[in-house]
Design an enzyme around this catalytic site. Sequence first.
Site, PDB file in Angstrom:
ATOM      1  N   GLY A   1       0.807  -1.216   0.000  1.00 13.17           N
ATOM      2  CA  GLY A   1       0.000   0.000   0.000  1.00 13.17           C
ATOM      3  C   GLY A   1       0.840   1.265   0.000  1.00 13.17           C
ATOM      4  O   GLY A   1       0.536   2.233  -0.704  1.00 13.17           O
ATOM      5  N   CYS A   2       1.902   1.262   0.774  1.00 18.72           N
ATOM      6  CA  CYS A   2       2.761   2.452   0.861  1.00 18.72           C
ATOM      7  C   CYS A   2       3.523   2.671  -0.437  1.00 18.72           C
ATOM      8  O   CYS A   2       3.739   3.812  -0.850  1.00 18.72           O
ATOM      9  CB  CYS A   2       3.718   2.324   2.043  1.00 18.72           C
ATOM     10  SG  CYS A   2       2.836   2.258   3.630  1.00 18.72           S
ATOM     11  N   THR A   3       3.901   1.588  -1.089  1.00 13.98           N
ATOM     12  CA  THR A   3       4.567   1.707  -2.385  1.00 13.98           C
ATOM     13  C   THR A   3       3.589   2.259  -3.418  1.00 13.98           C
ATOM     14  O   THR A   3       3.931   3.164  -4.187  1.00 13.98           O
ATOM     15  CB  THR A   3       5.136   0.347  -2.832  1.00 13.98           C
ATOM     16  OG1 THR A   3       6.106  -0.082  -1.857  1.00 13.98           O
ATOM     17  CG2 THR A   3       5.789   0.441  -4.199  1.00 13.98           C
TER      18      THR A   3
ATOM     19  N   SER B   1       3.084   6.016  -2.628  1.00 16.33           N
ATOM     20  CA  SER B   1       4.282   6.803  -2.945  1.00 16.33           C
ATOM     21  C   SER B   1       4.496   6.905  -4.455  1.00 16.33           C
ATOM     22  O   SER B   1       4.857   7.972  -4.966  1.00 16.33           O
ATOM     23  CB  SER B   1       5.507   6.204  -2.256  1.00 16.33           C
ATOM     24  OG  SER B   1       5.365   6.315  -0.853  1.00 16.33           O
TER      25      SER B   1
END
Length: 151
Positions: free
Chosen positions: A45-47, A50
């Site tokens: 999710g963070c990738t 970002s």
Amino acid sequence: MAIKVGDKAPNFTLKSQSGDTVSLGDFLGKKAVVVYFYPKDDTPGCTAESCAFRDSHQVFADAGAEVIGISGDSVDSHQAFASKHSLPFTLLSDEGDKVRKLYGVPPVLWLLPGRVTYVIDKDGTVRHIFDSMMEFDKHVSEAMTVVEGLS
């Protein structure tokens, strides 16, 4: 206590992925700032989030806004994450989650660091807050709509 729309954004000073010291105050009076708090480098999710900010980076820059990502990961972790995904913006290391707590970013299930994006105008006022763990792309579109309205 969480900050709200209309509040002055609390200033902070943290180390970036390049080891430089960066403060919110460095940008005030000059440009709007999109600050997004995310749980952890290199997780799915963070990738996705970002990389969505990366893909829209030029639109934010053209609108006069700086994008800054903040998580509790180390400077070295941020450096590897930014390099791996060609992230053109600043990632700040908030080890110990002091800034996350200062902004009142809520944890998810009392365990995971939350995912919240703040749009701060050039005068330092919080103009928009978006809180969602799962709507990764919406953090970008919500922030972009507000930033474009500030121009």
